[in-house]
Design an enzyme around this catalytic site. Structure first.
Site, PDB file in Angstrom:
ATOM      1  N   HIS A 198       1.907   1.877  -3.481  1.00 55.60           N
ATOM      2  CA  HIS A 198       0.826   2.481  -4.260  1.00 55.60           C
ATOM      3  C   HIS A 198       0.725   3.979  -3.971  1.00 55.60           C
ATOM      4  CE1 HIS A 198      -0.731  -1.074  -6.178  1.00 55.60           C
ATOM      5  NE2 HIS A 198      -0.939  -1.690  -5.034  1.00 55.60           N
ATOM      6  N   THR A 230       0.829  -1.199   0.000  1.00 54.52           N
ATOM      7  CA  THR A 230       0.000   0.000   0.000  1.00 54.52           C
ATOM      8  C   THR A 230       0.866   1.252   0.000  1.00 54.52           C
ATOM      9  OG1 THR A 230      -1.749  -1.175   1.188  1.00 54.52           O
ATOM     10  CG2 THR A 230      -1.829   1.231   1.222  1.00 54.52           C
TER      11      THR A 230
END
Length: 344
Positions: free
Chosen positions: A46, A43
């Site tokens: 990202h 994450t």
């Protein structure tokens, strides 16, 4: 203790700046944590590349962390300054229907450290006391920082209701896929099949506990059916996040099987689902992505008692000042399942 601290601020996609900030003061019901180790999560990548939580920038990311309790706010009991701790990153209101059921991600007021608010790539962080979990002094910080990612895998297995003797297919042999394999082996699933286009990561997952590894997509169906008397596996875990792989997962689980939907896709991705087959075959699909509450406690217990091989997750580390280099170099280090930032 000085009045200022370092914080790695992601000012825009792809660019960190180390900035000086005042050390926060814990308010009532809060705890000041001196951060020691933080893992870089998918994450975080990202966010780093601008594909997620872009509206939160500039921000201090980081949510896979451990540290030392430094100060307690008013009304906080049961915690000891100087003790090691890990922290549940998910902050719910604590009172709504979903919070009462430990479904914090569905809380209308949910926040996540390092995603929707500043996180742990900093010297200090103030967190709610109710989310602090004391950790044994003897366990290395590098291992404790794996509590949060392992808790995500614990929750997925709990949602899937995996038990001993069940066959399982894990799609994806990256960091989380490797943890899925290890936890499934600890639970007693058998056989465990893992697939990934990277032969090296497949080999690492087999060494970590998978019974069968497949790196050629053309051989996957044959391998699954040969290992399950032609039925397909009881459980399939999709840990990559590609719609085509989700469709393949549905084809490779047995009638009455379970798909653990774990890999994040884009918001427009849809899962092709034959409703009649789902009904008649009693298939099930359960989504899960983050560990919380008891999942964190269970993950910590597994790490404390050595149920997870952490070597490939703890060997790559960078000091906070080199966080830019750490993020930039991850594609060049595929054998490092996890990269950690050493803060203190």
């Amino acid at each position: 203790m000085t009045d200022m601290m370092r914080a790695a601020v992601l000012t825009e996609p792809g660019r960190f700046e180390i900035r000086s900030r005042p050390i926060p003061t814990p308010g009532p019901g809060e705890v000041l944590i001196r951060i020691t180790r933080v893992g870089i999560c998918g994450t975080d990548l990202h966010i780093f590349h601008g594909n997620y939580a872009a509206d939160s920038l500039p921000m201090v990311p980081g949510h896979e962390f451990t540290g030392t309790i430094r100060a307690l706010g008013a009304g906080v009991g049961g915690l000891t300054p100087g003790a090691k701790a890990v922290v549940d990153m998910n902050i719910g209101c604590g009172a709504c229907y979903w919070c009462r059921r430990n479904e914090i991600l569905n809380c209308p007021h949910m926040r996540q450290m390092g995603i929707t608010m500043d996180g742990a790539f900093a010297d200090y962080m103030v967190v709610p006391a109710r989310l602090v979990i004391p950790a044994p002094e003897a366990v290395p910080d590098a291992v404790l920082a794996l509590t949060e990612p392992l808790s995500c895998v614990v929750r997925a297995a709990r949602k899937a209701q995996v038990t001993f003797g069940q066959s399982a297919l894990v799609i994806g042999a990256g960091p989380i896929g490797n943890l899925h394999v290890q936890l499934l082996r600890t639970i007693g699933a058998a056989p465990i099949i893992v697939t990934d286009r990277s032969a090296d990561r497949v080999a690492m997952a087999v060494a970590a506990g998978a019974d069968i590894g497949v790196s050629d997509p053309a051989q996957l169906r044959h391998a699954v059916m040969a290992a399950t008397e032609g039925r397909g596996t009881d459980v399939v875990v999709e840990s990559v996040g590609q719609p085509a792989l989700y469709a393949e997962a549905m084809r490779l689980m047995r009638r009455g099987g379970h798909l653990a939907a774990f890999g994040l896709t884009g918001p427009e991705a849809e899962l092709p689902l034959n409703i009649l087959d789902t009904i008649l075959h009693e298939n099930s699909v359960k989504g899960s992505v983050a560990g919380m509450g008891q999942d964190m406690h269970d993950a910590l217990t597994l790490l404390v008692h050595g149920r997870i091989d952490t070597a490939a997750f703890t060997r790559a580390s960078f000091p906070l000042e080199q966080i830019q280099q750490a993020f930039d170099s991850i594609p060049d280090r595929p054998d490092d399942l996890k990269t950690q930032i050493v803060v203190a």
